[in-house]
Design an enzyme around this catalytic site. Structure first.
Site, PDB file in Angstrom:
ATOM      1  N   GLY A  17       0.833  -1.274   0.002  1.00  0.00           N
ATOM      2  CA  GLY A  17       0.004   0.148  -0.116  1.00  0.00           C
ATOM      3  C   GLY A  17       0.686   1.127   0.118  1.00  0.00           C
ATOM      4  N   ALA A  18       1.923   1.176  -0.690  1.00  0.00           N
ATOM      5  CA  ALA A  18       2.793   2.320  -0.512  1.00  0.00           C
ATOM      6  C   ALA A  18       2.842   3.269  -1.752  1.00  0.00           C
ATOM      7  CB  ALA A  18       4.353   1.467  -0.894  1.00  0.00           C
ATOM      8  N   SER A  19       1.857   3.288  -2.406  1.00  0.00           N
ATOM      9  CA  SER A  19       1.442   4.235  -3.455  1.00  0.00           C
ATOM     10  C   SER A  19       0.952   5.511  -3.131  1.00  0.00           C
ATOM     11  CB  SER A  19       0.428   3.608  -4.567  1.00  0.00           C
ATOM     12  OG  SER A  19      -0.818   3.270  -3.954  1.00  0.00           O
ATOM     13  N   SER A 146      -6.407  -1.109  12.726  1.00  0.00           N
ATOM     14  CA  SER A 146      -7.303   0.077  12.937  1.00  0.00           C
ATOM     15  C   SER A 146      -8.089  -0.035  14.362  1.00  0.00           C
ATOM     16  CB  SER A 146      -8.309   0.180  11.766  1.00  0.00           C
ATOM     17  OG  SER A 146      -9.283   1.169  12.267  1.00  0.00           O
ATOM     18  N   TYR A 159     -15.069  -4.233   7.560  1.00  0.00           N
ATOM     19  CA  TYR A 159     -13.535  -3.839   7.917  1.00  0.00           C
ATOM     20  C   TYR A 159     -12.979  -4.111   9.339  1.00  0.00           C
ATOM     21  CZ  TYR A 159     -10.023   0.209   7.904  1.00  0.00           C
ATOM     22  OH  TYR A 159      -8.930   0.894   8.262  1.00  0.00           O
ATOM     23  N   ALA A 162     -11.926  -7.730   9.597  1.00  0.00           N
ATOM     24  CA  ALA A 162     -10.700  -7.737   9.134  1.00  0.00           C
ATOM     25  C   ALA A 162      -9.600  -7.415  10.067  1.00  0.00           C
ATOM     26  CB  ALA A 162     -10.680  -7.198   7.606  1.00  0.00           C
ATOM     27  N   LYS A 163      -9.754  -5.948  10.403  1.00  0.00           N
ATOM     28  CA  LYS A 163      -8.720  -5.645  11.251  1.00  0.00           C
ATOM     29  C   LYS A 163      -8.421  -6.062  12.629  1.00  0.00           C
ATOM     30  CE  LYS A 163      -7.461  -2.248   8.292  1.00  0.00           C
ATOM     31  NZ  LYS A 163      -6.121  -2.331   7.633  1.00  0.00           N
ATOM     32  N   ILE A 192      -6.999   9.237  10.231  1.00  0.00           N
ATOM     33  CA  ILE A 192      -5.866   9.759   9.631  1.00  0.00           C
ATOM     34  C   ILE A 192      -6.443  10.370   8.248  1.00  0.00           C
ATOM     35  CG2 ILE A 192      -3.520   9.438   8.918  1.00  0.00           C
ATOM     36  CD1 ILE A 192      -4.055   8.468  11.866  1.00  0.00           C
TER      37      ILE A 192
END
Ligand code: NAP
Length: 255
Positions: A17-19, A146, A159, A162-163, A192
């Protein structure tokens, strides 16, 4: 700029997820500490921008455009990193997405897509990386979860599941991999400011702000600096933890 004498000099890190967003900030933070980088996401152009930012710190950086929910692509990417960068010391599982909706209207597709990217893909990366990480004297896995995994959130059952699943994965792998000195931790960001939260209504932003003791929304660097610290030798005795990085948001009501 030379990377000599820096805390992660000579280490090799994969950041997913570095984009953009938090992942880009983590890449910059690790590069500033001297780590060579393998940058993963689907958008190649955006990955190249992150690579250019990392290279300003004098480190080597590879871009690996792929979908993290493709197990074969993940395995191939980890093999490429160890071959081209000479090993692997750090894995930061940061790629993630949301498909929000109240439970009664949530499609199976939205459930599965979030579980596949936010949880199953982390299993793929950890499985592929475990062997090279065990060869490192300073192995690190950091899973970006998260606070929603801790406190839950209406409209985010997929979500949150999953987290929260990442917490069990993190603690189990801390026990499995600790013998060779590899630590496994999770960070749990609060609110964030990134693309992920940019489209949320002003009312949600205002209400979130009211529940944050430090009285500001977070920025990607808030997460990136904590991840950077967890990768350093000073954090070698920290493992199996879930660290909220949320300005106190998960503590409950303010005042
Ligand atoms: P973002 O700006 O939306 O970035 C998400 C990143 O994940 C992008 O680089 C995206 O790259 C990548 N990604 C998504 N699906 C992918 C896939 N199938 N394969 C490969 N890469 C994929 O989000 P962010 O806010 O920086 O979030 C980063 C992490 O922090 C996520 O795990 C998120 O759940 C977590 N987090 C964020 C917040 C927040 O308030 N922002 C709070 C708590 C936790 P491509 O689109 O180029 O593939």
């Amino acid at each position: 700029m030379s990377s000599e004498g820096k805390s992660l000099q000579g280490r090799v890190a994969i950041v997913t997820g570095a984009s953009r967003g938090i992942g880009r900030a983590i890449a910059e933070s690790l590069a500033q500490r001297g780590a060579d980088l393998a940058l993963v996401a689907r958008n190649e152009e955006a990955l190249n921008e992150t690579r250019a930012l990392a290279e300003q710190s004098g480190v080597r950086a590879l871009t690996l455009p792929l979908d993290v929910s493709d197990a074969d692509a993940v395995k191939g990417a980890v093999e490429q990193v160890t071959a081209e960068l000479g090993g692997l010391d750090i894995l930061v599982n940061n790629a993630g997405l949301t498909r929000d909706g109240l439970l009664m209207r949530m499609s199976e597709e939205d459930w599965t897509q979030v579980l596949d990217v936010d949880l199953k893909a982390v299993f793929y990366f950890c499985r592929a990386a475990a062997r090279p990480l065990r060869k490192s004297a300073h192995g690190r896995i950091i899973n970006v979860s998260s606070i929603v995994g801790i406190i839950g959130n209406a409209g985010q059952a997929n979500y949150a599941s999953a987290k929260a699943g990442l917490f069990g994965l993190t603690r189990s792998l801390a026990k499995e991999l600790g013998g060779k000195g590899t630590t496994v931790n999770a960070v749990a960001p609060g609110f964030i400011e990134t693309d992920m939260t940019a489209s949320l209504p002003q009312e949600i932003r205002d209400n979130s702000l009211k529940s944050i003791p430090v009285q500001r929304l977070g920025v990607p660097r808030d997460i990136a600096e904590v991840v950077g610290f967890l990768c350093e030798d000073g954090a070698a005795y920290v493992t199996g933890t879930v660290l909220p990085v949320d300005g106190g948001m998960s503590l409950g009501s303010v005042g």
